[in-house]
Motif scaffolding. Sequence first.
Motif, PDB file in Angstrom:
ATOM      1  N   SER A  72      -1.244 -11.745  -1.187  1.00  0.00           N
ATOM      2  CA  SER A  72      -0.322 -10.781  -1.791  1.00  0.00           C
ATOM      3  C   SER A  72      -0.046  -9.698  -0.750  1.00  0.00           C
ATOM      4  O   SER A  72      -0.935  -9.322   0.021  1.00  0.00           O
ATOM      5  CB  SER A  72      -0.896 -10.182  -3.078  1.00  0.00           C
ATOM      6  OG  SER A  72      -2.057  -9.436  -2.798  1.00  0.00           O
ATOM      7  N   GLN A 132       1.521  -5.991  -0.673  1.00  0.00           N
ATOM      8  CA  GLN A 132       1.985  -4.846  -1.460  1.00  0.00           C
ATOM      9  C   GLN A 132       3.074  -4.093  -0.691  1.00  0.00           C
ATOM     10  O   GLN A 132       3.186  -4.205   0.521  1.00  0.00           O
ATOM     11  CB  GLN A 132       0.806  -3.899  -1.748  1.00  0.00           C
ATOM     12  CG  GLN A 132      -0.402  -4.568  -2.364  1.00  0.00           C
ATOM     13  CD  GLN A 132      -0.090  -5.306  -3.644  1.00  0.00           C
ATOM     14  OE1 GLN A 132       0.584  -4.785  -4.514  1.00  0.00           O
ATOM     15  NE2 GLN A 132      -0.570  -6.535  -3.760  1.00  0.00           N
ATOM     16  N   THR A 163       7.978  -3.948   4.885  1.00  0.00           N
ATOM     17  CA  THR A 163       7.307  -4.840   3.928  1.00  0.00           C
ATOM     18  C   THR A 163       7.906  -6.239   3.990  1.00  0.00           C
ATOM     19  O   THR A 163       7.180  -7.237   4.027  1.00  0.00           O
ATOM     20  CB  THR A 163       7.410  -4.262   2.497  1.00  0.00           C
ATOM     21  OG1 THR A 163       6.851  -2.941   2.493  1.00  0.00           O
ATOM     22  CG2 THR A 163       6.680  -5.131   1.499  1.00  0.00           C
ATOM     23  N   ARG A 183       2.253 -12.198  -6.392  1.00  0.00           N
ATOM     24  CA  ARG A 183       2.071 -10.804  -6.792  1.00  0.00           C
ATOM     25  C   ARG A 183       0.711 -10.558  -7.428  1.00  0.00           C
ATOM     26  O   ARG A 183       0.209  -9.460  -7.423  1.00  0.00           O
ATOM     27  CB  ARG A 183       3.162 -10.388  -7.768  1.00  0.00           C
ATOM     28  CG  ARG A 183       4.515 -10.309  -7.130  1.00  0.00           C
ATOM     29  CD  ARG A 183       5.545  -9.897  -8.148  1.00  0.00           C
ATOM     30  NE  ARG A 183       6.868 -10.019  -7.561  1.00  0.00           N
ATOM     31  CZ  ARG A 183       7.803  -9.127  -7.705  1.00  0.00           C
ATOM     32  NH1 ARG A 183       7.584  -8.057  -8.430  1.00  0.00           N
ATOM     33  NH2 ARG A 183       8.966  -9.297  -7.153  1.00  0.00           N
ATOM     34  N   GLU A 194      -3.509 -11.476  -8.244  1.00  0.00           N
ATOM     35  CA  GLU A 194      -4.702 -11.514  -7.403  1.00  0.00           C
ATOM     36  C   GLU A 194      -4.654 -12.762  -6.525  1.00  0.00           C
ATOM     37  O   GLU A 194      -4.407 -13.859  -6.993  1.00  0.00           O
ATOM     38  CB  GLU A 194      -5.947 -11.546  -8.305  1.00  0.00           C
ATOM     39  CG  GLU A 194      -7.202 -11.185  -7.575  1.00  0.00           C
ATOM     40  CD  GLU A 194      -8.350 -10.965  -8.534  1.00  0.00           C
ATOM     41  OE1 GLU A 194      -9.412 -11.547  -8.284  1.00  0.00           O
ATOM     42  OE2 GLU A 194      -8.169 -10.215  -9.511  1.00  0.00           O
ATOM     43  N   ASN A 228      -5.135 -10.045   0.734  1.00  0.00           N
ATOM     44  CA  ASN A 228      -4.179  -9.007   0.337  1.00  0.00           C
ATOM     45  C   ASN A 228      -3.922  -8.061   1.511  1.00  0.00           C
ATOM     46  O   ASN A 228      -4.837  -7.673   2.224  1.00  0.00           O
ATOM     47  CB  ASN A 228      -4.748  -8.210  -0.842  1.00  0.00           C
ATOM     48  CG  ASN A 228      -3.807  -7.121  -1.297  1.00  0.00           C
ATOM     49  OD1 ASN A 228      -2.677  -7.386  -1.665  1.00  0.00           O
ATOM     50  ND2 ASN A 228      -4.269  -5.890  -1.258  1.00  0.00           N
ATOM     51  N   GLU A 243      -2.148  -4.297   2.152  1.00  0.00           N
ATOM     52  CA  GLU A 243      -1.597  -3.087   1.558  1.00  0.00           C
ATOM     53  C   GLU A 243      -1.698  -1.982   2.592  1.00  0.00           C
ATOM     54  O   GLU A 243      -2.429  -2.105   3.578  1.00  0.00           O
ATOM     55  CB  GLU A 243      -2.341  -2.703   0.280  1.00  0.00           C
ATOM     56  CG  GLU A 243      -3.827  -2.437   0.474  1.00  0.00           C
ATOM     57  CD  GLU A 243      -4.530  -2.192  -0.845  1.00  0.00           C
ATOM     58  OE1 GLU A 243      -4.215  -1.182  -1.498  1.00  0.00           O
ATOM     59  OE2 GLU A 243      -5.403  -3.011  -1.191  1.00  0.00           O
TER      60      GLU A 243
END
Length: 174
Positions: A43, A45, A63, A80, A82, A86, A88
């Motif tokens: 994912s 963010q 992004t 989007r 879990e 990831n 962010e």
Amino acid sequence: MAMFKSFRILRKFILLSFILVSQSCSTYTFSGASIPEEMKTISIQFFENNATLVVPYLASQFTESLKERVRNQSRLSIIRAEADANFEGRITDYTVRPVAIQGNERAGLNRITVTVNVKYTNALKPELSFEESFQAFQEFSLNQGPLQTQEQKLITLINRQITELIFNRAFANW
């Protein structure tokens, strides 16, 4: 007879090569990425722009640039929810500064610098997680036109540099 012996040796070599490749712990891609087989999803963010000087489109363009790099250089599915990993973070700095002064005290060369703080979480191998800042810059001359006409192209080049650094740090262990 010698031809059949050469063919048998070649077959054994090919079979051995196939076994070695298929037994590896992770998948290697031509991008240099080494992504474990069990990692399937990631994912990404939205990276907010917290820089003092704000360019309205910088956050969304960065992004999307990171998502595009992951799409083009890995087999991971971007989701989007879990995920196995990831990304962010936030854009922490955007500056435009002169780097070369001409005789008339005008900048002959300027530099745009972008700094992004990234937190990468690897849910499968937490020891590979990190949080650090990445920075890239592009130089430009006002002789080629005002900053506003060059800025979009310069930011695109900077985003490519930063996303490459981030991708390599996360998946190539550089």
